[in-house]
Design a protein around this motif. Structure first.
Motif, PDB file in Angstrom:
ATOM      1  N   LEU A 101       0.849  -1.191   0.000  1.00 12.80           N
ATOM      2  CA  LEU A 101       0.000   0.000   0.000  1.00 12.80           C
ATOM      3  C   LEU A 101       0.882   1.237   0.000  1.00 12.80           C
ATOM      4  CD1 LEU A 101      -2.562  -0.977   2.797  1.00 12.80           C
ATOM      5  CD2 LEU A 101      -2.872  -1.234   0.332  1.00 12.80           C
ATOM      6  N   SER A 102       0.566   2.174  -0.879  1.00  7.29           N
ATOM      7  CA  SER A 102       1.255   3.459  -0.905  1.00  7.29           C
ATOM      8  C   SER A 102       0.207   4.559  -0.823  1.00  7.29           C
ATOM      9  CB  SER A 102       2.078   3.600  -2.190  1.00  7.29           C
ATOM     10  OG  SER A 102       2.789   4.820  -2.186  1.00  7.29           O
ATOM     11  N   LEU A 103       0.296   5.379   0.213  1.00  8.40           N
ATOM     12  CA  LEU A 103      -0.702   6.411   0.462  1.00  8.40           C
ATOM     13  C   LEU A 103      -0.064   7.791   0.404  1.00  8.40           C
ATOM     14  CD1 LEU A 103      -2.297   4.622   3.527  1.00  8.40           C
ATOM     15  CD2 LEU A 103      -3.202   4.626   1.209  1.00  8.40           C
ATOM     16  N   GLY A 104      -0.890   8.816   0.374  1.00  9.93           N
ATOM     17  CA  GLY A 104      -0.376  10.180   0.384  1.00  9.93           C
ATOM     18  C   GLY A 104      -0.977  11.078  -0.675  1.00  9.93           C
ATOM     19  N   ASP A 105      -1.600  10.485  -1.702  1.00  8.54           N
ATOM     20  CA  ASP A 105      -2.264  11.266  -2.742  1.00  8.54           C
ATOM     21  C   ASP A 105      -3.769  11.217  -2.543  1.00  8.54           C
ATOM     22  OD1 ASP A 105       0.054  12.099  -4.057  1.00  8.54           O
ATOM     23  OD2 ASP A 105       0.195  10.203  -5.140  1.00  8.54           O
ATOM     24  N   SER A 106      -4.471  12.054  -3.284  1.00 10.96           N
ATOM     25  CA  SER A 106      -5.925  12.109  -3.153  1.00 10.96           C
ATOM     26  C   SER A 106      -6.553  12.508  -4.481  1.00 10.96           C
ATOM     27  CB  SER A 106      -6.333  13.105  -2.062  1.00 10.96           C
ATOM     28  OG  SER A 106      -5.942  14.422  -2.432  1.00 10.96           O
ATOM     29  N   HIS A 107      -7.853  12.378  -4.528  1.00 12.35           N
ATOM     30  CA  HIS A 107      -8.615  12.839  -5.696  1.00 12.35           C
ATOM     31  C   HIS A 107      -9.941  13.405  -5.204  1.00 12.35           C
ATOM     32  CE1 HIS A 107     -10.271  13.146  -9.716  1.00 12.35           C
ATOM     33  NE2 HIS A 107     -11.331  12.465  -9.314  1.00 12.35           N
ATOM     34  N   LYS A 108     -10.054  14.717  -5.222  1.00 16.02           N
ATOM     35  CA  LYS A 108     -11.269  15.427  -4.812  1.00 16.02           C
ATOM     36  C   LYS A 108     -11.738  14.987  -3.429  1.00 16.02           C
ATOM     37  CE  LYS A 108     -12.771  16.361  -9.542  1.00 16.02           C
ATOM     38  NZ  LYS A 108     -13.865  16.275 -10.537  1.00 16.02           N
ATOM     39  N   GLY A 109     -10.789  14.869  -2.513  1.00 17.07           N
ATOM     40  CA  GLY A 109     -11.103  14.524  -1.131  1.00 17.07           C
ATOM     41  C   GLY A 109     -11.088  13.049  -0.816  1.00 17.07           C
ATOM     42  N   PHE A 110     -10.968  12.197  -1.823  1.00 15.26           N
ATOM     43  CA  PHE A 110     -10.935  10.753  -1.608  1.00 15.26           C
ATOM     44  C   PHE A 110      -9.488  10.257  -1.624  1.00 15.26           C
ATOM     45  CE2 PHE A 110     -15.179  11.431  -3.415  1.00 15.26           C
ATOM     46  CZ  PHE A 110     -15.955  10.762  -2.473  1.00 15.26           C
ATOM     47  N   SER A 111      -9.183   9.306  -0.747  1.00 22.02           N
ATOM     48  CA  SER A 111      -7.825   8.788  -0.639  1.00 22.02           C
ATOM     49  C   SER A 111      -7.449   7.956  -1.861  1.00 22.02           C
ATOM     50  CB  SER A 111      -7.691   7.912   0.611  1.00 22.02           C
ATOM     51  OG  SER A 111      -7.898   8.671   1.779  1.00 22.02           O
ATOM     52  N   VAL A 112      -6.203   8.118  -2.301  1.00 24.93           N
ATOM     53  CA  VAL A 112      -5.660   7.330  -3.405  1.00 24.93           C
ATOM     54  C   VAL A 112      -4.727   6.276  -2.820  1.00 24.93           C
ATOM     55  CG1 VAL A 112      -4.161   7.365  -5.429  1.00 24.93           C
ATOM     56  CG2 VAL A 112      -5.864   9.166  -5.095  1.00 24.93           C
ATOM     57  N   ILE A 113      -4.888   5.042  -3.275  1.00 22.19           N
ATOM     58  CA  ILE A 113      -4.077   3.933  -2.799  1.00 22.19           C
ATOM     59  C   ILE A 113      -3.304   3.346  -3.961  1.00 22.19           C
ATOM     60  CG2 ILE A 113      -4.093   1.682  -1.652  1.00 22.19           C
ATOM     61  CD1 ILE A 113      -6.872   2.492  -0.590  1.00 22.19           C
ATOM     62  N   GLY A 114      -1.992   3.326  -3.842  1.00 18.37           N
ATOM     63  CA  GLY A 114      -1.168   2.636  -4.815  1.00 18.37           C
ATOM     64  C   GLY A 114      -0.985   1.192  -4.367  1.00 18.37           C
ATOM     65  N   THR A 115      -1.311   0.246  -5.217  1.00 16.59           N
ATOM     66  CA  THR A 115      -1.226  -1.167  -4.851  1.00 16.59           C
ATOM     67  C   THR A 115      -1.061  -1.987  -6.133  1.00 16.59           C
ATOM     68  OG1 THR A 115      -2.320  -2.942  -3.604  1.00 16.59           O
ATOM     69  CG2 THR A 115      -3.752  -1.459  -4.839  1.00 16.59           C
ATOM     70  N   ASN A 116      -1.302  -3.281  -6.059  1.00 14.69           N
ATOM     71  CA  ASN A 116      -1.278  -4.116  -7.261  1.00 14.69           C
ATOM     72  C   ASN A 116      -2.511  -5.017  -7.265  1.00 14.69           C
ATOM     73  OD1 ASN A 116      -0.690  -6.194  -5.441  1.00 14.69           O
ATOM     74  ND2 ASN A 116       1.518  -6.048  -5.818  1.00 14.69           N
ATOM     75  N   ASN A 117      -2.590  -5.929  -8.188  1.00 14.19           N
ATOM     76  CA  ASN A 117      -3.800  -6.741  -8.322  1.00 14.19           C
ATOM     77  C   ASN A 117      -3.973  -7.767  -7.201  1.00 14.19           C
ATOM     78  OD1 ASN A 117      -4.923  -5.501 -10.563  1.00 14.19           O
ATOM     79  ND2 ASN A 117      -3.738  -6.731 -12.009  1.00 14.19           N
ATOM     80  N   LEU A 159     -16.947   4.081 -16.604  1.00 12.77           N
ATOM     81  CA  LEU A 159     -15.803   3.441 -17.256  1.00 12.77           C
ATOM     82  C   LEU A 159     -15.333   4.291 -18.434  1.00 12.77           C
ATOM     83  CD1 LEU A 159     -16.799  -0.352 -17.302  1.00 12.77           C
ATOM     84  CD2 LEU A 159     -15.448   0.888 -15.601  1.00 12.77           C
ATOM     85  N   GLY A 160     -14.017   4.445 -18.551  1.00 14.66           N
ATOM     86  CA  GLY A 160     -13.450   5.227 -19.642  1.00 14.66           C
ATOM     87  C   GLY A 160     -13.178   6.675 -19.309  1.00 14.66           C
ATOM     88  N   ASP A 161     -13.729   7.181 -18.198  1.00 11.81           N
ATOM     89  CA  ASP A 161     -13.467   8.568 -17.811  1.00 11.81           C
ATOM     90  C   ASP A 161     -12.008   8.736 -17.409  1.00 11.81           C
ATOM     91  OD1 ASP A 161     -16.077   9.160 -18.270  1.00 11.81           O
ATOM     92  OD2 ASP A 161     -16.675   9.266 -16.164  1.00 11.81           O
ATOM     93  N   LEU A 162     -11.485   9.942 -17.638  1.00  9.53           N
ATOM     94  CA  LEU A 162     -10.123  10.261 -17.243  1.00  9.53           C
ATOM     95  C   LEU A 162     -10.145  11.115 -15.985  1.00  9.53           C
ATOM     96  CD1 LEU A 162      -8.472  11.161 -20.686  1.00  9.53           C
ATOM     97  CD2 LEU A 162      -8.365   9.000 -19.436  1.00  9.53           C
ATOM     98  N   ILE A 163      -9.285  10.791 -15.025  1.00 17.53           N
ATOM     99  CA  ILE A 163      -9.216  11.565 -13.791  1.00 17.53           C
ATOM    100  C   ILE A 163      -7.756  11.921 -13.515  1.00 17.53           C
ATOM    101  CG2 ILE A 163     -11.232  10.348 -12.889  1.00 17.53           C
ATOM    102  CD1 ILE A 163      -9.379   8.937 -10.915  1.00 17.53           C
ATOM    103  N   VAL A 164      -7.564  12.972 -12.730  1.00 18.81           N
ATOM    104  CA  VAL A 164      -6.232  13.445 -12.370  1.00 18.81           C
ATOM    105  C   VAL A 164      -6.092  13.386 -10.857  1.00 18.81           C
ATOM    106  CG1 VAL A 164      -4.672  15.433 -12.335  1.00 18.81           C
ATOM    107  CG2 VAL A 164      -6.020  14.929 -14.377  1.00 18.81           C
ATOM    108  N   LEU A 165      -4.984  12.845 -10.385  1.00 19.12           N
ATOM    109  CA  LEU A 165      -4.730  12.741  -8.950  1.00 19.12           C
ATOM    110  C   LEU A 165      -4.026  13.998  -8.445  1.00 19.12           C
ATOM    111  CD1 LEU A 165      -3.445   9.048  -8.726  1.00 19.12           C
ATOM    112  CD2 LEU A 165      -5.794   9.911  -8.851  1.00 19.12           C
ATOM    113  N   SER A 166      -4.081  14.167  -7.107  1.00 20.39           N
ATOM    114  CA  SER A 166      -3.435  15.316  -6.478  1.00 20.39           C
ATOM    115  C   SER A 166      -2.538  14.837  -5.360  1.00 20.39           C
ATOM    116  CB  SER A 166      -4.488  16.285  -5.921  1.00 20.39           C
ATOM    117  OG  SER A 166      -5.385  16.700  -6.927  1.00 20.39           O
ATOM    118  N   HIS A 167      -1.441  15.565  -5.142  1.00 25.58           N
ATOM    119  CA  HIS A 167      -0.549  15.225  -4.044  1.00 25.58           C
ATOM    120  C   HIS A 167      -1.081  15.869  -2.771  1.00 25.58           C
ATOM    121  CE1 HIS A 167       3.043  13.862  -2.078  1.00 25.58           C
ATOM    122  NE2 HIS A 167       3.284  15.087  -1.622  1.00 25.58           N
ATOM    123  N   GLY A 168      -1.181  15.091  -1.716  1.00 28.80           N
ATOM    124  CA  GLY A 168      -1.734  15.584  -0.460  1.00 28.80           C
ATOM    125  C   GLY A 168      -2.982  14.817  -0.114  1.00 28.80           C
ATOM    126  N   ALA A 169      -3.185  14.562   1.183  1.00 33.76           N
ATOM    127  CA  ALA A 169      -4.310  13.737   1.631  1.00 33.76           C
ATOM    128  C   ALA A 169      -5.571  14.573   1.772  1.00 33.76           C
ATOM    129  CB  ALA A 169      -3.970  13.074   2.966  1.00 33.76           C
TER     130      ALA A 169
END
Length: 446
Positions: A101-117, A159-169
């Motif tokens: 798990l890699s944490l620290g980024d967000s998207h519009k207030g929601f936490s972003v988790i870096g992981t694998n399958n 499905l198919g929408d593009l989103i951009v992540l942000s640095h910061g929780a």
């Protein structure tokens, strides 16, 4: 005429005031039942957030802090652990699977988790239920993203929408990674846990958007990622055209190792062991790990400790709702006492036809019993009505999903206690009526 029939007719004769009193008691009992159900469901949801995970490992910090940011997405890690330590620990024979798990980024207030399958394959919640896709699939390319159910619902993503992540929780974002958009390829079913409010991306992508290089990605895959970047601001028709093109020129899916990459650090990782008996031994070994200070916790025990703290608030809420019921019953008592002086003629007539003071006492006590029983039955109807009509709305607001099920044994005991308490409250006006019957005789005092 039986006392029960006489009590019922006496109450109907004062229908307006008795109806208001009954509804007030019913609403207070409904509140008590709902709070009790919410308390039980919240506790179940709390303990069911992670299931089947034997250990959670992170940099040395507090047990609660590690649990909160790795499982509940609350807070953020004060320090990371090296990926080399992750590889070393997960290579041990007792380890069955691992989820980085890699944490620290967000998207519009929601936490972003870096992981694998491995996350989608091994993460369990509730009674070891696995994650299910309502739409799409897991990661196949570096620029893919999988959304929790609440994220997709609240932000209206498809499905198919593009989103951009942000640095910061959370809502505190310091920098937007505009040059690294992600394509939505999967949406998870609702779980009632923090997974619903999470945005999942490949672990290697976290490295990429922060400027690190990963040798495991082929040039073709990087070219595909660059292709997606150039189309970030295209309109929906152009995006649909790209999706149709991908169907004809789809690149082979990356392996789990390629989606993981070789990051320098990660925030934490979850471990599933071949047997639970290895948990204590491995936990001790990790706490004594020489390469860097690490901490391993057993989520079940830490959840229990955390709930002991959180549970104080839900107990306080239950006490407050119980006080509301008592206040409503006091309102019934006030109503019965206020009507006594107006009913002295009625009581005298009953005495004239042969009713004893004991009969008068029983009659008034029975009225209080009937009011409380009717209020309880009405409260049960209100309780189920609220769950049927408002459960989804309450779940989306609070994250607590009220379950439509039969009343628990504890709820039944609460209702029995309320009926008993209401009957006891009715004993005071019944006693006063008893005294009136003794002192008045057949003479009516005005």
């Amino acid at each position: 005429m039986s006392l029960l029939t006489l009590s019922r007719k006496s109450l109907l004769n004062r229908f307006s005031s008795i109806a208001i009193t009954t509804i007030a008691i019913a609403l207070s009992i409904t509140l008590l039942l709902l709070i009790e159900r919410a308390r039980v469901d919240a506790k179940a949801s709390f303990h069911n957030t992670v299931s089947g995970t034997d250990l959670i490992v992170g940099a040395r910090t507090g047990n609660t802090e590690l649990l909160l940011f790795s499982v509940f997405r609350i807070g953020h890690p004060t320090n990371n652990l090296s990926f080399k330590s992750y590889q070393d620990i997960t290579s041990k024979r007792s380890v069955k699977w691992a989820i980085p798990l890699s944490l620290g980024d967000s998207h519009k207030g929601f936490s972003v988790i870096g992981t694998n399958n491995d996350y989608f394959a091994h993460y369990r919640y509730a009674n070891k239920q696995n994650l299910v896709f309502t739409k799409g699939h897991a990661f196949e390319q570096v620029n893919h993203v999988v959304l929790g159910s609440n994220v997709a619902k609240k932000l209206h993503y498809h499905l198919g929408d593009l989103i951009v992540l942000s640095h910061g929780a959370g809502n505190t974002s310091f920098h937007h990674h505009d040059d690294h958009p992600f394509k939505v390829v999967g949406i998870l079913a609702a779980t009632g846990t923090a997974v619903d409010n999470s945005v999942h991306v490949p672990l290697v992508a976290i490295d990429n958007i922060h400027g690190s290089t990963t040798p495991n990605i082929s040039k073709n895959h990087q070219a595909d990622e660059h292709h997606e970047h150039n189309h970030e601001h295209d309109d929906k028709n152009h995006q649909h055209h790209n999706e149709q093109s991908d169907k004809h020129n789809k690149l082979p899916a990356l392996s789990n190792a390629e989606l993981t990459g070789q990051p320098k650090q990660i925030s934490a990782f979850l471990l599933g062991l071949k047997s639970p008996i290895f948990a204590l031994q491995l936990q001790r070994n990790i706490s004594q790990y020489k390469q860097e200070p690490l901490l391993a916790i057993m989520p079940k025990f830490t959840l229990r400790q955390l709930w002991e703290v959180v549970g104080l608030f839900e107990k306080a809420l239950l006490v407050i709702s119980g006080a509301v019921v008592v206040i409503a019953l006091l309102g019934m008592l006030t109503n019965l006492l206020a009507s006594l002086s107006q009913r002295r003629r009625e009581l005298a007539i009953l005495r004239s036809v042969g009713a004893s003071p004991r009969t008068i006492f029983t009659l008034l006590g029975l009225e209080a019993f009937l009011i409380t029983v009717c209020a309880t039955l009405l409260a049960i109807a209100f309780y189920y009505l609220v769950i049927v009509l408002l459960a989804n709305m309450l779940g989306s607001i609070s994250g607590i999903h009220l379950q439509l099920m039969a009343l628990s044994q504890y709820q039944m005991s609460l209702l029995a206690g309320i009926i008993l308490l209401g009957t006891l409250f009715g004993c005071l006006p019944a006693y006063k009526a008893y005294r009136y019957a003794l002192s008045d005789g057949l003479t009516i005092k005005v």
